[in-house]
Design a protein around this motif. Structure first.
Motif, mmCIF file in Angstrom:
data_model
loop_
_atom_site.group_PDB
_atom_site.id
_atom_site.type_symbol
_atom_site.label_atom_id
_atom_site.label_comp_id
_atom_site.label_asym_id
_atom_site.label_seq_id
_atom_site.Cartn_x
_atom_site.Cartn_y
_atom_site.Cartn_z
ATOM 1 N N GLU A 173 0.833 -1.199 0.000
ATOM 2 C CA GLU A 173 0.000 0.000 0.000
ATOM 3 C C GLU A 173 0.871 1.253 0.000
ATOM 4 O OE1 GLU A 173 -3.517 2.183 2.637
ATOM 5 O OE2 GLU A 173 -2.644 0.275 3.320
ATOM 6 N N GLN A 174 1.933 1.218 0.802
ATOM 7 C CA GLN A 174 2.847 2.362 0.836
ATOM 8 C C GLN A 174 3.533 2.548 -0.507
ATOM 9 O OE1 GLN A 174 6.697 2.109 2.943
ATOM 10 N NE2 GLN A 174 5.911 3.752 4.251
ATOM 11 N N ARG A 175 3.978 1.452 -1.102
ATOM 12 C CA ARG A 175 4.671 1.534 -2.382
ATOM 13 C C ARG A 175 3.775 2.084 -3.485
ATOM 14 N NH1 ARG A 175 4.955 -3.487 -3.393
ATOM 15 N NH2 ARG A 175 3.317 -3.428 -4.975
ATOM 16 N N GLU A 176 2.487 1.763 -3.435
ATOM 17 C CA GLU A 176 1.571 2.152 -4.505
ATOM 18 C C GLU A 176 1.135 3.610 -4.423
ATOM 19 O OE1 GLU A 176 -1.650 -0.655 -4.643
ATOM 20 O OE2 GLU A 176 -0.275 -2.361 -4.557
ATOM 21 N N GLN A 177 1.484 4.289 -3.353
ATOM 22 C CA GLN A 177 1.099 5.700 -3.255
ATOM 23 C C GLN A 177 1.862 6.516 -4.291
ATOM 24 O OE1 GLN A 177 0.680 7.509 0.490
ATOM 25 N NE2 GLN A 177 -0.428 5.804 1.370
ATOM 26 N N PRO A 178 1.215 7.526 -4.870
ATOM 27 C CA PRO A 178 1.879 8.339 -5.905
ATOM 28 C C PRO A 178 3.031 9.133 -5.324
ATOM 29 C CG PRO A 178 -0.242 9.292 -5.299
ATOM 30 C CD PRO A 178 -0.165 7.961 -4.626
ATOM 31 N N GLY A 179 4.233 8.858 -5.796
ATOM 32 C CA GLY A 179 5.437 9.456 -5.222
ATOM 33 C C GLY A 179 5.478 10.965 -5.235
ATOM 34 N N PRO A 180 5.267 11.624 -6.385
ATOM 35 C CA PRO A 180 5.348 13.087 -6.404
ATOM 36 C C PRO A 180 4.351 13.752 -5.460
ATOM 37 C CG PRO A 180 5.442 12.220 -8.630
ATOM 38 C CD PRO A 180 5.094 11.069 -7.744
ATOM 39 N N GLN A 181 3.111 13.270 -5.470
ATOM 40 C CA GLN A 181 2.097 13.846 -4.584
ATOM 41 C C GLN A 181 2.448 13.598 -3.119
ATOM 42 O OE1 GLN A 181 1.608 12.095 -7.310
ATOM 43 N NE2 GLN A 181 -0.188 12.782 -8.462
ATOM 44 N N LEU A 182 2.990 12.409 -2.847
ATOM 45 C CA LEU A 182 3.366 12.084 -1.470
ATOM 46 C C LEU A 182 4.491 12.998 -0.982
ATOM 47 C CD1 LEU A 182 2.629 9.920 0.686
ATOM 48 C CD2 LEU A 182 4.591 8.613 -0.143
ATOM 49 N N ARG A 183 5.493 13.196 -1.828
ATOM 50 C CA ARG A 183 6.612 14.060 -1.432
ATOM 51 C C ARG A 183 6.162 15.506 -1.275
ATOM 52 N NH1 ARG A 183 9.180 10.447 -5.063
ATOM 53 N NH2 ARG A 183 8.871 11.867 -6.832
ATOM 54 N N LEU A 184 5.245 15.948 -2.131
ATOM 55 C CA LEU A 184 4.724 17.310 -2.003
ATOM 56 C C LEU A 184 3.963 17.469 -0.688
ATOM 57 C CD1 LEU A 184 4.175 20.121 -3.257
ATOM 58 C CD2 LEU A 184 2.101 19.136 -4.270
ATOM 59 N N GLY A 185 3.138 16.487 -0.355
ATOM 60 C CA GLY A 185 2.405 16.547 0.910
ATOM 61 C C GLY A 185 3.318 16.544 2.117
ATOM 62 N N ASP A 186 4.350 15.707 2.065
ATOM 63 C CA ASP A 186 5.307 15.668 3.179
ATOM 64 C C ASP A 186 6.013 17.013 3.338
ATOM 65 O OD1 ASP A 186 4.650 13.044 3.660
ATOM 66 O OD2 ASP A 186 6.397 12.205 2.627
ATOM 67 N N ALA A 187 6.434 17.604 2.217
ATOM 68 C CA ALA A 187 7.140 18.893 2.285
ATOM 69 C C ALA A 187 6.225 20.002 2.785
ATOM 70 C CB ALA A 187 7.693 19.249 0.902
ATOM 71 N N THR A 188 4.949 19.948 2.394
ATOM 72 C CA THR A 188 3.997 20.966 2.829
ATOM 73 C C THR A 188 3.789 20.891 4.343
ATOM 74 O OG1 THR A 188 2.871 20.881 0.683
ATOM 75 C CG2 THR A 188 1.668 21.863 2.516
ATOM 76 N N ARG A 189 3.571 19.676 4.863
ATOM 77 C CA ARG A 189 3.398 19.534 6.314
ATOM 78 C C ARG A 189 4.665 19.940 7.068
ATOM 79 N NH1 ARG A 189 1.011 14.790 4.741
ATOM 80 N NH2 ARG A 189 2.825 13.587 5.442
#
Length: 968
Positions: A199-215
């Motif tokens: 489930e973690q692997r299937e998450q969209p990488g760019p969107q995930l990294r953007l969300g992490d950076a925003t938080r």
């Protein structure tokens, strides 16, 4: 005495497959009360007392007594109520007050991991058996049973259809066991850990990294900055059964749990089920203290930059403030309503500028209470092209103008009118609010430490604010200033290419003086429906007949060739569904070249009607229940909306004038082009994006009607080409109008006669191109690549089936074959191998075409597991061909499908979908009466015969989407 028309629920043959004795009589809701125009009485605060429910402690809002509230001796809180929407269903939610913010550094991801383990097995059911128990009760895995882990809460969800006393009792026993004693052993952990990692692997990488950076920027110095619920690979790999058990024992306690049930049963029975199954749950050890979630503090970075080429250029800003918990009182809510009015005015101004051709494609502000960590005013901006500095300047100028100058009373009154209209509609339709929605709302209220108020209570609170003169220019301006004050304003920009100076530029941009860029605003002109293009004299009825007897649906024909299908009923109080099918849909388009059809959903409605553009149409319909949506089906284009009996005539008039006198404002076309270009590269950033872009075109052998446009096609889109393409399509071909819902037959006929019946006879549309091909078999999979994470891939295999209304019976049996295939693939690929989190098998049968259907299996897998996916899928297909399925497997496929049909057939959308196109193709309507029997009488032999017919290895087609580096 007249009795109300009730929507018939599909009768279920072989009902014993699912249920025996229902908890209550499963009928349609009681007749709606007569709607009267009256002012609701003012809402008076209530004092706290010994009978104040736990959810309303500290609040002066009158408790919603449709709920029964209670607290067990072990501290577990519950709320139950009767709700018969849909009939027979019981929605159960169990919320645990623990999410990723309760994890230690070594436990990251444990809250979510525990959610998985709890569903896998527990004290009352062995590994994987809860899914099978619920399937036999008619529950669909994934939609009726699910769970979600957030930063602060874990929620387990079960929607139990056709509920019986025995089914409710068994379900509550399983859920209680999942909370008190999930199976946490080395074996279960080692089996489920790969699923969570998948489930973690299937998450969209760019969107995930953007969300992490925003938080990380917005909540710097707080746990929320770095506590994603999905966790990280290191801590999940290091997890042991003892560690996960310790997390469970610390946080899964009855005093941190809330059980919410809304369903078609006596509340006393629901309450008794809670008491019976949850009273024995005891917490282990001392109750833990909630962690300190911190507060926003000034002094950190004001800006940050990420470089994700696969994502469009965008800016996210936030003014951050500490999160505070106060009593949820009437005045608190009224003051918050003023804040919302202030934000709505800013958003309307931003949207008006975007529509007129601003430096940004879209921009919007919002107020958010974020995970008990901060209260923020957020702004999102998508610039035109890469000039984000200009977009930030223009958006901040709009905000600055609102801070400096009070809004006009006209602006305020427009927002107040639209909000009140929506609230009045919510009151009128509250009788048919689904139980699942009510349960979800209460669980959310618990999480954010607020109460719940029904639609009437909310309206009375709002009316009290109006009467108390909360919505004045001075007060709205004060609210605007309040919501843009805080500890700091922080911003993040995503740029497609690295720019070392971007962070400093952004920090300067969010602090620059934008007074000179402030917009000038004048008064808005009032628009009326009478200014729409004129239609002709009302049309004459030339025929009227009953086309379906149970429920009674009639066909009415008009002299100009328009046909009406109508189903007057009050099963959904206050709602009237309108759908207008016209022309030939995808069949009218060329199959060998791209056309501006791809921009229809973005620009056709927005292009306006007559001299009215989107701005005027919004003003025309804002405080009324009138919608306008557009879609394309294989055999028709579709315009529609959900309205009320009072607004039905103008709803139909709006759609009719869209066909007879469309507007051709060029700005929505330019905006559509900008939107599509901005998101174009993101389509290649993940396997999912590539599939969304390419799969349908490939499955139709390159037919451009299903293929996505390339960049050159999008860049070539202009207003002249758009109009030249769409204008003749709007003006030609047959029209079928559907009016289903809370109106009368006479009113529906009169409304259609004065609108669509008044149109001039339309020229026939060109003969549709119904030649649809499935791709030829390939010995090795077709390869597509993505630019995203190197550990992501996708595999697809499909077999051709059929199409057309003559094969509807077979298409329904194929739903069972697909469900059985899906269940096996899920067990093998997810539960046993842990290779994919979201494998799926679906079937598609285009009713409007003679061919083009398919059975499709798909899985997101690691790049080195694509061959394994095909081996599994082909192995399952071969076994279905060679061997009959068991009766239990057939039952577990039939029961959820039958229950799904029973539930959706209590609503108008089901009947609208089933009868759509029936005036030109009566076979669609003729086939309705056999829906339940087609499913319920299917045998194991039937399933095997379908597998033999369609799952032929020499006919399959396959595709892989792999990382670019692997392909090279």
């Amino acid at each position: 005495m007249a009795f109300p028309v009730r929507v018939r629920r599909i009768a279920l043959p072989l009902l014993a497959l699912i249920a025996t004795t229902p908890l209550v009589a499963q009928t349609a809701p009681p007749p709606a009360p007569q709607q009267q125009s009256r002012q609701l009485p003012p809402l008076q605060p209530v004092a706290q007392g010994p009978d104040t429910p736990w959810l309303f402690k500290g609040s002066d809002i009158p408790p919603d007594r449709s709920w029964t509230y209670g607290v067990l001796p072990n501290g577990l809180r519950y709320a139950v109520r009767h709700n018969g929407v849909p009939p027979g269903q019981i929605a159960i939610r169990v919320a645990i007050d623990a999410g990723s913010l309760m994890e230690t550094e070594q436990e990251r991801g444990f809250a979510h991991l525990l959610e998985h383990l709890s569903f896998r097995g527990s004290m009352h059911v062995p590994d994987g058996e809860s899914k099978r128990v619920w399937q036999r009760l008619g529950v669909t895995f994934g939609s009726d049973t699910n769970a979600a882990t957030s930063f602060t809460q874990t929620v387990y969800k079960l929607d139990l259809p056709g509920a019986t006393q025995a089914g409710l009792d068994e379900s509550m026993k399983i859920l209680a066991g999942m909370m008190a004693e999930p199976t946490i052993t080395p074996a279960s952990l080692n089996a489920e850990r790969p699923v969570v990692l998948a489930e973690q692997r299937e998450q969209p990488g760019p969107q995930l990294r953007l969300g992490d950076a925003t938080r990380a920027l917005f909540f710097a110095g707080q746990p929320l900055a770095d506590r994603s619920p999905i966790g990280n690979v290191e801590t999940l790999q290091a997890a042991t059964a003892d560690m996960v058990s310790a997390f469970h024992d610390r946080w899964y306690r009855p005093d941190r749990a809330v059980v919410v049930i809304a369903g078609d049963a006596d509340p006393k029975l629901l309450e008794a089920a809670v008491v019976k199954h949850f009273s024995g749950w005891k917490g282990k050890g001392p109750a833990p203290q909630n962690p300190d979630l911190g507060k926003p503090k000034a002094g950190g970075p004001l800006s940050a930059v990420v470089n994700e080429p696969a994502l469009p250029t965008l800016v996210q800003m936030a003014t951050v403030r500490p999160w505070t918990v106060g009593n949820d009182t009437i005045v608190f809510n009224q003051e918050r309503m003023v804040d919302q009015i202030a934000i709505r005015i800013i958003n309307r101004r931003l949207e008006s500028r975007a529509r007129a051709g601003a430096s940004y494609i879209s921009a919007g502000a919002d107020l958010e209470d974020v995970s008990r960590s901060a209260n923020i005013t957020a702004i999102s901006i998508m610039p035109v092209g890469n000039d984000w500095e200009a977009a930030v300047r223009d958006v901040r100028a709009t905000v600055a103008s609102a801070l400096r100058n009070p809004p006009s009373q006209q602006e305020i009154d427009r927002e107040v009118g639209e909000i009140r209209a929506a609230m009045e509609n919510a009151v009128a339709t509250s009788r048919v609010d689904a139980g699942a929605k009510l349960a979800d709302n209460l669980v959310e209220a618990v999480d954010i430490r607020e109460t719940v108020a029904g639609p009437e209570m909310s309206l009375r609170i709002f009316d009290g604010a109006v009467a108390g003169k909360f919505f004045t220019p001075a007060k709205v301006q004060a609210a605007t200033r309040k919501v843009f004050e805080g500890v700091e304003t922080r911003a993040l920009v995503n740029t497609p290419t690295p720019d070392p100076s971007a962070a400093n530029k952004l920090a300067a941009a969010i602090q620059a003086d934008v007074t000179a860029a402030a917009e000038k605003r004048g008064p808005q002109r009032t628009v009326k429906f009478d200014e729409l293009p004129k239609l002709g004299a009302p049309g004459k009825v030339t025929g009227r007949s009953v086309v379906l007897t149970d429920p009674q649906i009639e066909k009415v024909s008009f002299a100009n060739g328009v046909n009406l299908l109508m189903f007057p009923n009050n099963s959904e109080t206050g709602k009237v569904y309108v759908q207008v099918r016209f022309g030939r849909g995808l069949s009218a388009l060329p199959s060998n070249r791209q056309t501006p059809a791809f921009a229809g959903d973005l620009a056709l409605v927005a292009s306006g009607v007559g001299k009215f553009g989107q701005e005027e149409l919004d003003q025309l319909t804002g405080d009324r229940q009138i919608g306008l949506s557009f879609g394309m089906q294989e055999d028709a284009f579709v315009l529609g909306g959900i309205t009320t009996a009072a607004d039905l005539n103008d709803q139909l008039r709006l759609i009719a004038t869209k066909l007879a006198g469309p507007g051709w404002d060029p700005k929505p076309v330019a905006r559509a082009r900008a939107v599509m270009l901005a998101s174009y590269d993101s389509q290649s950033s993940s396997p999912v994006g590539v599939l969304q872009r390419d799969l349908e075109g490939l499955l139709h052998a390159g037919d451009t009607r299903w293929a996505s446009p390339d960049r050159k096609d999008i860049e070539g889109l202009d207003a002249a080409r758009f109009r030249a393409f769409w204008e003749p399509l709007l003006a030609s071909g047959p029209i079928e109008v559907q009016v289903y819902g809370d109106t009368t037959a006479d009113a529906a006929i009169a409304a259609v006669a004065s609108t669509f019946g008044a149109l001039k006879p339309r020229p026939a549309a060109p003969v549709g191109n119904v030649d649809v091909r499935f791709p030829d078999h390939v010995a090795t999979p077709v390869v597509r690549t993505h630019t995203g994470q190197p550990n992501q891939a996708a595999a697809v295999i499909a077999w051709p089936t059929g199409g057309g209304s003559a094969g509807l019976t077979e298409s329904r049996k194929l739903e069972l074959l697909a469900a059985i295939f899906r269940d096996r693939l899920l067990d093998k690929l997810r539960s046993e191998a842990g290779v994919s989190y979201t494998p799926n098998v679906s079937t598609d049968w285009p009713v409007g075409l003679p061919s083009g259907g398919k059975i499709l299996a798909i899985g997101a897998v690691p790049p080195d597991k694509t061959d394994f996916f095909f081996q599994l899928a082909r192995g399952i297909a071969a076994d279905l061909v060679a061997n009959p399925i068991t009766e239990d497997e057939l039952r577990r496929a039939q029961a959820p499908v039958l229950q799904f049909i029973a539930r959706v057939s209590s609503g108008n959308m089901f009947w609208m979908q089933q009868t759509a196109g029936g005036t030109l193709d009566p076979k669609r309507i003729d086939a309705i009466n056999t829906i339940a029997s087609d499913i319920g009488t299917t045998t194991s032999a039937d399933i095997q015969a379908l597998a033999v017919k369609y799952l032929r290895p020499e006919k399959d087609w396959s595709l892989v989407v792999v990382p670019e580096k692997k392909a090279n």
